[in-house]
Motif scaffolding. Structure first.
Motif, PDB file in Angstrom:
ATOM      1  N   LEU A 105      40.189   9.631  17.107  1.00 18.90           N
ATOM      2  CA  LEU A 105      41.612   9.627  17.434  1.00 18.90           C
ATOM      3  C   LEU A 105      41.952   8.470  18.367  1.00 18.90           C
ATOM      4  O   LEU A 105      42.904   7.727  18.135  1.00 18.90           O
ATOM      5  N   LEU A 106      41.163   8.307  19.413  1.00 20.41           N
ATOM      6  CA  LEU A 106      41.422   7.214  20.363  1.00 20.41           C
ATOM      7  C   LEU A 106      41.236   5.855  19.700  1.00 20.41           C
ATOM      8  O   LEU A 106      42.006   4.923  19.956  1.00 20.41           O
ATOM      9  N   TRP A 107      40.230   5.732  18.844  1.00 20.91           N
ATOM     10  CA  TRP A 107      40.009   4.477  18.121  1.00 20.91           C
ATOM     11  C   TRP A 107      41.225   4.154  17.234  1.00 20.91           C
ATOM     12  O   TRP A 107      41.716   3.034  17.217  1.00 20.91           O
ATOM     13  N   ALA A 108      41.705   5.160  16.503  1.00 19.58           N
ATOM     14  CA  ALA A 108      42.857   4.955  15.626  1.00 19.58           C
ATOM     15  C   ALA A 108      44.097   4.544  16.423  1.00 19.58           C
ATOM     16  O   ALA A 108      44.816   3.618  16.033  1.00 19.58           O
ATOM     17  N   LEU A 109      44.332   5.216  17.548  1.00 22.06           N
ATOM     18  CA  LEU A 109      45.480   4.847  18.388  1.00 22.06           C
ATOM     19  C   LEU A 109      45.342   3.421  18.897  1.00 22.06           C
ATOM     20  O   LEU A 109      46.309   2.653  18.906  1.00 22.06           O
ATOM     21  N   GLY A 110      44.129   3.064  19.322  1.00 24.82           N
ATOM     22  CA  GLY A 110      43.882   1.719  19.823  1.00 24.82           C
ATOM     23  C   GLY A 110      44.092   0.659  18.757  1.00 24.82           C
ATOM     24  O   GLY A 110      44.705  -0.389  19.017  1.00 24.82           O
ATOM     25  N   GLN A 111      43.607   0.912  17.555  1.00 26.38           N
ATOM     26  CA  GLN A 111      43.750  -0.063  16.476  1.00 26.38           C
ATOM     27  C   GLN A 111      45.194  -0.167  16.000  1.00 26.38           C
ATOM     28  O   GLN A 111      45.698  -1.265  15.770  1.00 26.38           O
ATOM     29  N   ASP A 112      45.858   0.965  15.862  1.00 24.16           N
ATOM     30  CA  ASP A 112      47.231   0.963  15.348  1.00 24.16           C
ATOM     31  C   ASP A 112      48.242   0.395  16.333  1.00 24.16           C
ATOM     32  O   ASP A 112      49.279  -0.131  15.918  1.00 24.16           O
ATOM     33  N   HIS A 113      47.951   0.494  17.639  1.00 24.76           N
ATOM     34  CA  HIS A 113      48.953   0.104  18.640  1.00 24.76           C
ATOM     35  C   HIS A 113      48.441  -0.954  19.612  1.00 24.76           C
ATOM     36  O   HIS A 113      48.984  -1.098  20.713  1.00 24.76           O
ATOM     37  N   GLN A 114      47.403  -1.689  19.208  1.00 21.12           N
ATOM     38  CA  GLN A 114      46.857  -2.802  19.984  1.00 21.12           C
ATOM     39  C   GLN A 114      46.521  -2.409  21.421  1.00 21.12           C
ATOM     40  O   GLN A 114      46.970  -3.028  22.379  1.00 21.12           O
ATOM     41  N   LEU A 115      45.721  -1.346  21.546  1.00 20.85           N
ATOM     42  CA  LEU A 115      45.296  -0.878  22.856  1.00 20.85           C
ATOM     43  C   LEU A 115      43.799  -1.119  23.028  1.00 20.85           C
ATOM     44  O   LEU A 115      43.021  -0.810  22.137  1.00 20.85           O
ATOM     45  N   ALA A 116      43.418  -1.654  24.168  1.00 13.52           N
ATOM     46  CA  ALA A 116      42.006  -1.788  24.516  1.00 13.52           C
ATOM     47  C   ALA A 116      41.657  -0.620  25.429  1.00 13.52           C
ATOM     48  O   ALA A 116      42.415  -0.289  26.349  1.00 13.52           O
ATOM     49  N   MET A 117      40.509   0.007  25.171  1.00 16.82           N
ATOM     50  CA  MET A 117      40.092   1.158  25.966  1.00 16.82           C
ATOM     51  C   MET A 117      38.664   0.938  26.451  1.00 16.82           C
ATOM     52  O   MET A 117      37.797   0.558  25.677  1.00 16.82           O
ATOM     53  N   ILE A 118      38.468   1.205  27.737  1.00 20.01           N
ATOM     54  CA  ILE A 118      37.152   1.040  28.355  1.00 20.01           C
ATOM     55  C   ILE A 118      36.834   2.305  29.135  1.00 20.01           C
ATOM     56  O   ILE A 118      37.643   2.757  29.957  1.00 20.01           O
ATOM     57  N   ALA A 119      35.668   2.865  28.884  1.00 25.64           N
ATOM     58  CA  ALA A 119      35.236   4.068  29.610  1.00 25.64           C
ATOM     59  C   ALA A 119      34.606   3.661  30.931  1.00 25.64           C
ATOM     60  O   ALA A 119      33.788   2.743  30.981  1.00 25.64           O
ATOM     61  N   HIS A 120      34.998   4.332  32.005  1.00 23.81           N
ATOM     62  CA  HIS A 120      34.428   4.105  33.335  1.00 23.81           C
ATOM     63  C   HIS A 120      33.838   5.427  33.817  1.00 23.81           C
ATOM     64  O   HIS A 120      34.561   6.413  33.955  1.00 23.81           O
ATOM     65  N   THR A 121      32.546   5.421  34.067  1.00 27.94           N
ATOM     66  CA  THR A 121      31.932   6.618  34.625  1.00 27.94           C
ATOM     67  C   THR A 121      31.750   6.412  36.116  1.00 27.94           C
ATOM     68  O   THR A 121      31.319   5.358  36.572  1.00 27.94           O
ATOM     69  N   VAL A 122      32.121   7.412  36.863  1.00 26.17           N
ATOM     70  CA  VAL A 122      32.051   7.358  38.317  1.00 26.17           C
ATOM     71  C   VAL A 122      31.019   8.388  38.770  1.00 26.17           C
ATOM     72  O   VAL A 122      31.251   9.590  38.625  1.00 26.17           O
ATOM     73  N   PRO A 123      29.864   7.929  39.305  1.00 26.91           N
ATOM     74  CA  PRO A 123      28.852   8.888  39.756  1.00 26.91           C
ATOM     75  C   PRO A 123      29.419   9.811  40.830  1.00 26.91           C
ATOM     76  O   PRO A 123      29.989   9.359  41.814  1.00 26.91           O
TER      77      PRO A 123
END
Length: 136
Positions: A105-123
């Motif tokens: 779902l997030l990939w599709a939203l990113g591709q369809d609406h030109q969104l870059a997404m980066i996961a940040h994990t915070v210990p």
């Protein structure tokens, strides 16, 4: 009657072998495919619970929901999102899927609406996904 393989020819042997293997096939009744369309590295982190959560199939029923409000859907509500550059437009989204993983779902939203997404994990903290528009 038994035929020698030499009399059947290559096509006859292949037909015999393929018909036997048809009896062994077992259909996959899952309505989703975890690896469909999405690059494996998309939003991947070393935090296994987060990866499992992203790869869990969910039911999505969105009808004309503004893009930035999609993240309030119950399937994504637990995801902490931080926008670093919001899109100028807030288009209406319509998606109806019986089973789609959150990552898909997030990939599709990113591709369809030109969104870059980066996961940040915070210990020891609350991890999040940074989202920014790629549109000029």
């Amino acid at each position: 009657m038994i035929f020698p393989l030499s009399r059947l020819g290559v096509c006859g042997v292949l037909a015999l072998l393929s018909s036997c293997s048809l009896l062994e096939l077992k259909p996959d009744y899952k309505p989703h495919d975890k690896l469909a369309v999405v690059p494996q590295e998309f939003l991947y982190t070393g935090h296994e619970p987060f990866n499992e959560w992203l790869d869990t199939p969910v039911h999505i029923h969105l009808t004309e929901v503004p893009l930035m409000d999609v993240f309030e859907h119950p399937a994504l509500r637990a995801l902490r999102v931080e926008w670093t550059k919001r899109p100028k437009e807030n288009p209406l989204i319509t998606i109806h899927r019986v089973a789609i993983t959150r990552r898909q779902l997030l990939w599709a939203l990113g591709q369809d609406h030109q969104l870059a997404m980066i996961a940040h994990t915070v210990p020891g903290g609350q991890s999040y996904v940074e989202i920014r528009t790629r549109a000029l």
